[in-house]
Write an enzyme that holds these catalytic residues in place. Sequence first.
Site, PDB file in Angstrom:
ATOM      1  N   SER A 156      35.724  44.943  41.453  1.00 16.91           N
ATOM      2  CA  SER A 156      35.083  44.065  40.483  1.00 16.91           C
ATOM      3  C   SER A 156      33.699  43.635  40.968  1.00 16.91           C
ATOM      4  O   SER A 156      32.816  44.450  41.139  1.00 16.91           O
ATOM      5  CB  SER A 156      35.977  42.867  40.177  1.00 16.91           C
ATOM      6  N   ASP A 311      32.433  46.164  37.023  1.00 15.51           N
ATOM      7  CA  ASP A 311      33.504  46.883  36.319  1.00 15.51           C
ATOM      8  C   ASP A 311      33.666  46.391  34.891  1.00 15.51           C
ATOM      9  O   ASP A 311      34.600  46.786  34.185  1.00 15.51           O
ATOM     10  CB  ASP A 311      34.828  46.793  37.079  1.00 15.51           C
ATOM     11  N   ASP A 313      34.545  43.636  33.447  1.00 19.46           N
ATOM     12  CA  ASP A 313      35.625  42.772  32.943  1.00 19.46           C
ATOM     13  C   ASP A 313      35.174  41.313  32.831  1.00 19.46           C
ATOM     14  O   ASP A 313      35.911  40.484  32.304  1.00 19.46           O
ATOM     15  CB  ASP A 313      36.898  42.907  33.777  1.00 19.46           C
TER      16      ASP A 313
END
Length: 557
Positions: A156, A311, A313
């Site tokens: 992440s 990433d 998110d």
Amino acid sequence: MPGDGSVLDRARAWLAQDPDPDTRDELTDLLERTGNGDAAASADLDDRFSARLAFGTAGLRGKLGAGSNRMNRVLVAQAAAGLAAYVRGRSDAETPSVVIGYDGRRNSDVFARDSAEIFAGAGLRAILLPRLLPTPVLAFAVRHLGADAGVMVTASHNPPNDNGYKVYLGGPDDGSQIVAPADAEIAARIQEVADSGTVGELPRSLGFEIAPESVVDAYVEATAAVAPAPEGAAGLTWVYTAMHGVGWETFARILDAAGYPHPTVVDAQISPDGRFPTVSFPNPEEPGAMDLSFETARAAGAELVIANDPDADRLAVAIPDDTSDGGWRRLTGNEVGLLLGARAARRAEGTHASLASSLVSSPGLQTVAEHHGLDFHATLTGFKWISRAPGMVYGFEEALGYLVNPETVRDKDGISAAVALLGLAAEARGRGAGVGDLLREFAETYGFFDSDQISVRVEDVSVIARIMAALRDRHPERIGEVDVDRVDDLLDGFADLPPGDVLRLWLSDGSRVIVRPSGTEPKLKLYLDVRGDSVDDARARITALAAGARALLADLS
């Protein structure tokens, strides 16, 4: 002592099974230097082999490098084989399926392919996503394909030299991240693999599948439907950065499908690059991480900045602000979360739906839910908990995580959240307003909430444990000039919340302080929340509370 026989034996055994020439060379050098009496090499070796990178509810995450306490091909192979055994034992299917995704970090593609080969070798149907893609696409694919499990290779927004292994479960878990007891059961299976032999003996197969493009197409279609562009979208000038991550290719397709104008992109950060050359810490929350975005926005005369983490998110949003240094201000996760929460509540009014947030996020979401006659659930930190809230149509956490389309993705999704935010901005633009006006309108409707966060990064994580123990041993009587009314200790669970290393302090003026260790970084975090009678009153309250909290930390340290 560092470099003792047991550590040396473990290091040599690891070296014998390591298929990666880079980490083999790294470990060979460490062993040679340790043998020559190099104290630094000996201490490094001890750090790499005196412990094992723990598999928990966040899966695996850590520094890349050789050793059991690092992310590498040996550890990933053991994890894949252990997960395969767990999925086989859990699934009723004759051939359980696992879908694997990966981002642009160093070795993400290698770890993903190793996993696919090991899953296939274990007799599972292994489905590898067609290329590097955002984490939300993997979370979507688990449900879309009806898979028994999913793995996303990503760290992440962690530092450049980290990587990780994030696990989702299908079936009854509905594509959510793992929670207890699954984490411990998978960890036990992984340990069995580690104890049973070398990773070179694990069966592998090239019989894995490459997922069709239709999986990505389905995600694009579902996400574009979150907020088709209203009339006010025409002419919207905005800036986007992928923070050297994988978000842009997918997001660009969604913008076309939903009808939004393309942004001015931050060229230096738009393509995947696991070195993250323009940021020391690829997290939009970190100071300086969005400086290039602001520079681009000033040059473009933009109305809005949107950023994804590597990433994709998480979502960060910034707006013009003459009072801020550089003329731009990044909104807090709570500000964005409350705007998106009010949007969801307006759409769900009159139903039996619920809103959810982590317990460290703004209490304003509960006020929004009550205002619209909806249920509300506070959960432990993380979307593995938020996504499981009953009847949830929207969930968020203050760390820039938002779940706006739970019917398709059961995890935070920075791309669908960006589409929803663009919809709000475009609607406001259509009536001559901006995102700043939306924040003012929210406060006038629901109340004047303000939040702050204090993060203490440590080199020695035992410092965090000592501070938490001291707080539990003697609860503070006041923070600053405000008395502490009561303290909730979640260590053994509290009310309907499962156990967590969390202390929640309620103050006599209605303010709240929550203390918890970070789940992914060596940090102690304090979350501060107040509600005032006006914007200025709320700001004064949060400033005073932050000063008191810092004084408390200084005393404990």
